[in-house]
Design a protein around this motif. Structure first.
Motif, mmCIF file in Angstrom:
data_model
loop_
_atom_site.group_PDB
_atom_site.id
_atom_site.type_symbol
_atom_site.label_atom_id
_atom_site.label_comp_id
_atom_site.label_asym_id
_atom_site.label_seq_id
_atom_site.Cartn_x
_atom_site.Cartn_y
_atom_site.Cartn_z
ATOM 1 N N SER A 1 -21.942 -1.420 44.957
ATOM 2 C CA SER A 1 -20.421 -1.233 45.174
ATOM 3 C C SER A 1 -20.017 -2.489 45.802
ATOM 4 O O SER A 1 -20.739 -3.409 46.702
ATOM 5 C CB SER A 1 -20.486 -0.234 46.281
ATOM 6 N N PRO A 2 -18.828 -2.919 45.334
ATOM 7 C CA PRO A 2 -17.883 -2.283 44.773
ATOM 8 C C PRO A 2 -17.667 -2.721 43.175
ATOM 9 O O PRO A 2 -16.995 -2.129 42.636
ATOM 10 C CB PRO A 2 -16.550 -2.916 45.222
ATOM 11 N N LEU A 3 -18.922 -3.453 42.894
ATOM 12 C CA LEU A 3 -18.892 -3.892 41.540
ATOM 13 C C LEU A 3 -19.540 -2.748 40.422
ATOM 14 O O LEU A 3 -19.391 -2.531 39.219
ATOM 15 C CB LEU A 3 -19.633 -5.120 41.208
ATOM 16 N N ALA A 4 -20.245 -1.711 41.240
ATOM 17 C CA ALA A 4 -20.879 -0.773 40.190
ATOM 18 C C ALA A 4 -20.053 -0.120 39.342
ATOM 19 O O ALA A 4 -19.174 0.499 39.944
ATOM 20 C CB ALA A 4 -21.749 0.232 41.259
ATOM 21 N N GLY A 5 -20.378 -0.215 38.188
ATOM 22 C CA GLY A 5 -19.533 0.798 36.954
ATOM 23 C C GLY A 5 -18.299 -0.038 36.678
ATOM 24 O O GLY A 5 -17.537 0.672 35.739
ATOM 25 N N LYS A 6 -18.004 -1.099 37.318
ATOM 26 C CA LYS A 6 -16.784 -1.999 36.739
ATOM 27 C C LYS A 6 -17.108 -2.618 35.482
ATOM 28 O O LYS A 6 -18.118 -3.264 35.380
ATOM 29 C CB LYS A 6 -16.539 -2.951 37.832
ATOM 30 N N GLN A 7 -16.243 -2.628 34.610
ATOM 31 C CA GLN A 7 -16.285 -3.563 33.315
ATOM 32 C C GLN A 7 -16.013 -4.964 33.477
ATOM 33 O O GLN A 7 -15.210 -5.273 34.206
ATOM 34 C CB GLN A 7 -15.406 -2.871 32.255
ATOM 35 N N ILE A 8 -16.790 -5.595 32.734
ATOM 36 C CA ILE A 8 -16.354 -7.185 32.615
ATOM 37 C C ILE A 8 -15.017 -7.266 31.887
ATOM 38 O O ILE A 8 -15.179 -6.685 30.751
ATOM 39 C CB ILE A 8 -17.467 -7.967 32.114
ATOM 40 N N ILE A 9 -13.984 -7.984 32.328
ATOM 41 C CA ILE A 9 -12.800 -8.001 31.726
ATOM 42 C C ILE A 9 -12.547 -9.463 31.240
ATOM 43 O O ILE A 9 -11.567 -9.591 30.507
ATOM 44 C CB ILE A 9 -11.560 -7.480 32.273
ATOM 45 N N ASP A 10 -13.101 -10.631 31.814
ATOM 46 C CA ASP A 10 -12.708 -11.952 31.614
ATOM 47 C C ASP A 10 -13.847 -13.004 31.956
ATOM 48 O O ASP A 10 -14.588 -12.419 32.968
ATOM 49 C CB ASP A 10 -11.371 -12.325 32.073
ATOM 50 N N LEU A 11 -13.643 -14.073 31.681
ATOM 51 C CA LEU A 11 -14.673 -15.009 32.189
ATOM 52 C C LEU A 11 -13.965 -16.438 32.507
ATOM 53 O O LEU A 11 -12.780 -16.756 31.913
ATOM 54 C CB LEU A 11 -15.622 -15.275 31.068
ATOM 55 N N GLY A 12 -14.388 -16.845 33.666
ATOM 56 C CA GLY A 12 -13.919 -18.533 33.816
ATOM 57 C C GLY A 12 -15.064 -19.592 33.961
ATOM 58 O O GLY A 12 -16.103 -19.161 33.240
ATOM 59 N N SER A 13 -14.930 -20.480 34.167
ATOM 60 C CA SER A 13 -15.996 -21.666 34.168
ATOM 61 C C SER A 13 -17.028 -21.335 34.968
ATOM 62 O O SER A 13 -18.244 -21.672 34.519
ATOM 63 C CB SER A 13 -15.422 -22.827 34.203
ATOM 64 N N PHE A 14 -16.925 -20.902 36.052
ATOM 65 C CA PHE A 14 -17.834 -20.422 36.777
ATOM 66 C C PHE A 14 -17.824 -18.924 37.491
ATOM 67 O O PHE A 14 -18.558 -18.452 38.347
ATOM 68 C CB PHE A 14 -17.951 -21.427 38.120
ATOM 69 N N SER A 15 -17.319 -18.270 36.804
ATOM 70 C CA SER A 15 -16.915 -16.781 37.243
ATOM 71 C C SER A 15 -16.702 -15.791 36.289
ATOM 72 O O SER A 15 -16.647 -16.058 35.157
ATOM 73 C CB SER A 15 -15.660 -16.692 38.133
ATOM 74 N N VAL A 16 -17.139 -14.411 36.515
ATOM 75 C CA VAL A 16 -17.097 -13.303 35.887
ATOM 76 C C VAL A 16 -15.960 -12.422 36.519
ATOM 77 O O VAL A 16 -16.052 -12.153 37.821
ATOM 78 C CB VAL A 16 -18.277 -12.465 35.736
ATOM 79 N N LEU A 17 -14.862 -12.023 35.888
ATOM 80 C CA LEU A 17 -13.944 -11.013 36.399
ATOM 81 C C LEU A 17 -14.275 -9.680 35.827
ATOM 82 O O LEU A 17 -14.520 -9.702 34.779
ATOM 83 C CB LEU A 17 -12.566 -11.468 35.807
ATOM 84 N N PHE A 18 -14.113 -8.863 36.829
ATOM 85 C CA PHE A 18 -14.455 -7.338 36.894
ATOM 86 C C PHE A 18 -13.093 -6.597 36.937
ATOM 87 O O PHE A 18 -12.270 -7.036 37.838
ATOM 88 C CB PHE A 18 -15.555 -6.879 37.662
ATOM 89 N N GLU A 19 -12.812 -5.474 36.222
ATOM 90 C CA GLU A 19 -11.630 -4.650 36.563
ATOM 91 C C GLU A 19 -11.841 -4.378 38.027
ATOM 92 O O GLU A 19 -12.651 -4.157 38.920
ATOM 93 C CB GLU A 19 -11.768 -3.295 35.890
ATOM 94 N N GLY A 20 -10.410 -4.293 38.606
ATOM 95 C CA GLY A 20 -10.552 -4.077 39.939
ATOM 96 C C GLY A 20 -10.194 -2.521 40.334
ATOM 97 O O GLY A 20 -10.611 -1.454 39.516
ATOM 98 N N GLU A 21 -9.670 -2.298 41.648
ATOM 99 C CA GLU A 21 -9.669 -0.775 41.899
ATOM 100 C C GLU A 21 -8.466 -0.111 41.371
ATOM 101 O O GLU A 21 -8.255 0.977 41.238
ATOM 102 C CB GLU A 21 -9.511 -0.739 43.579
ATOM 103 N N THR A 22 -7.434 -0.945 40.746
ATOM 104 C CA THR A 22 -6.223 -0.729 40.095
ATOM 105 C C THR A 22 -6.101 -1.533 38.967
ATOM 106 O O THR A 22 -6.702 -2.728 38.766
ATOM 107 C CB THR A 22 -4.907 -0.574 41.125
ATOM 108 N N SER A 23 -5.229 -1.164 38.342
ATOM 109 C CA SER A 23 -4.483 -2.311 36.963
ATOM 110 C C SER A 23 -4.209 -3.361 37.654
ATOM 111 O O SER A 23 -4.081 -4.456 36.768
ATOM 112 C CB SER A 23 -3.861 -1.381 36.324
ATOM 113 N N ALA A 24 -3.566 -3.677 39.072
ATOM 114 C CA ALA A 24 -2.877 -4.851 39.302
ATOM 115 C C ALA A 24 -4.198 -5.639 39.973
ATOM 116 O O ALA A 24 -3.630 -6.507 40.827
ATOM 117 C CB ALA A 24 -1.963 -4.189 40.321
ATOM 118 N N SER A 25 -5.382 -5.337 39.927
ATOM 119 C CA SER A 25 -6.417 -6.178 40.945
ATOM 120 C C SER A 25 -7.519 -6.390 39.751
ATOM 121 O O SER A 25 -7.753 -5.771 38.963
ATOM 122 C CB SER A 25 -6.826 -5.399 42.003
#
Length: 221
Positions: free
Chosen positions: A21-45
């Motif tokens: 937690s808090p990433l458990a179960g969160k889907q990967i939505i995008d990638l950066g040069s050094f980062s992985v973006l996961f869905e947030g707690e709402t559609s705005a994060s």
């Protein structure tokens, strides 16, 4: 949608942090040069897990000083695990919960304004990575008379106020590529999302704690 074949961050440590937690179960939505973006707690994060602390540091400074034009940091977890250790130095995984922004490409007017700004600062519509002390000082001087338009005003002022703090950091580059300028859908304003890179500011106390516990995920105060 899950990005199943990303190669930005990999390995046992990445997977262990991702399973907590808090990433458990969160889907990967995008990638950066050094980062992985996961869905947030709402559609705005979003959650941003990165091997580079500079973006989190920049956003935290902006929040503390009440500076607009920078991605809003909702929660800063700091360094949550040691990612790689080659004996001489260590890389860490840094986690933050951030506001979700839109790609510049969706907004032609803002994209054109950013291109004009970057042409002034870097001589290229697409921007550039500024790594040498001379280049970094030069862009700061150009910021003094940078073209300011309504949608870029906050971003330019944020660069004027915050970028000077990173000039003395020899390992930090100014990453003024066009992809690091995004848009707040609500206001239509251009927002800095990732304008610096290369920072890893971890205290000796926290370093020892990570070494002892492996993973530490808690919001920094």
């Amino acid at each position: 949608m899950e990005i199943t074949h990303q190669r930005v961050l990999e390995g046992e440590v990445f997977e262990a942090v991702r399973a907590r937690s808090p990433l458990a179960g969160k889907q990967i939505i995008d990638l950066g040069s050094f980062s992985v973006l996961f869905e947030g707690e709402t559609s705005a994060s979003v959650y941003r897990l990165s091997s580079d602390n500079a973006t989190h540091d920049f956003a935290a400074k902006a929040k503390k000083l009440g500076i607009q034009g920078v991605v809003q940091i909702l929660a800063d977890y700091g360094a949550v695990a040691c990612y790689q250790n080659d004996g001489d130095s260590s890389d860490y995984l840094w986690l933050a919960h951030l506001e979700r922004l839109d790609s510049l490409e969706k907004y032609p007017n803002q994209q054109a304004a950013v291109a004009r700004l970057l042409r002034h600062l870097t001589d290229s519509d697409d921007g550039d990575l500024l790594a040498t002390p001379e280049d970094k000082v030069d862009v700061l001087e150009k910021l003094g008379d940078a073209p300011i338009e309504p949608c870029t005003r906050d971003a330019v002022e944020a660069m004027q106020l915050l970028l000077p703090e990173y000039i003395a950091e020899t390992n930090v580059d100014l990453d003024l590529g066009a992809s690091n300028f995004m848009v707040c859908a609500v206001s239509g304003n251009v927002i800095l999302s990732d304008p610096v890179t290369g920072l890893s500011n971890i205290s000796e106390e926290h370093r020892k704690r990570l070494s002892a516990e492996g993973i530490v995920i808690e919001v920094r105060r």
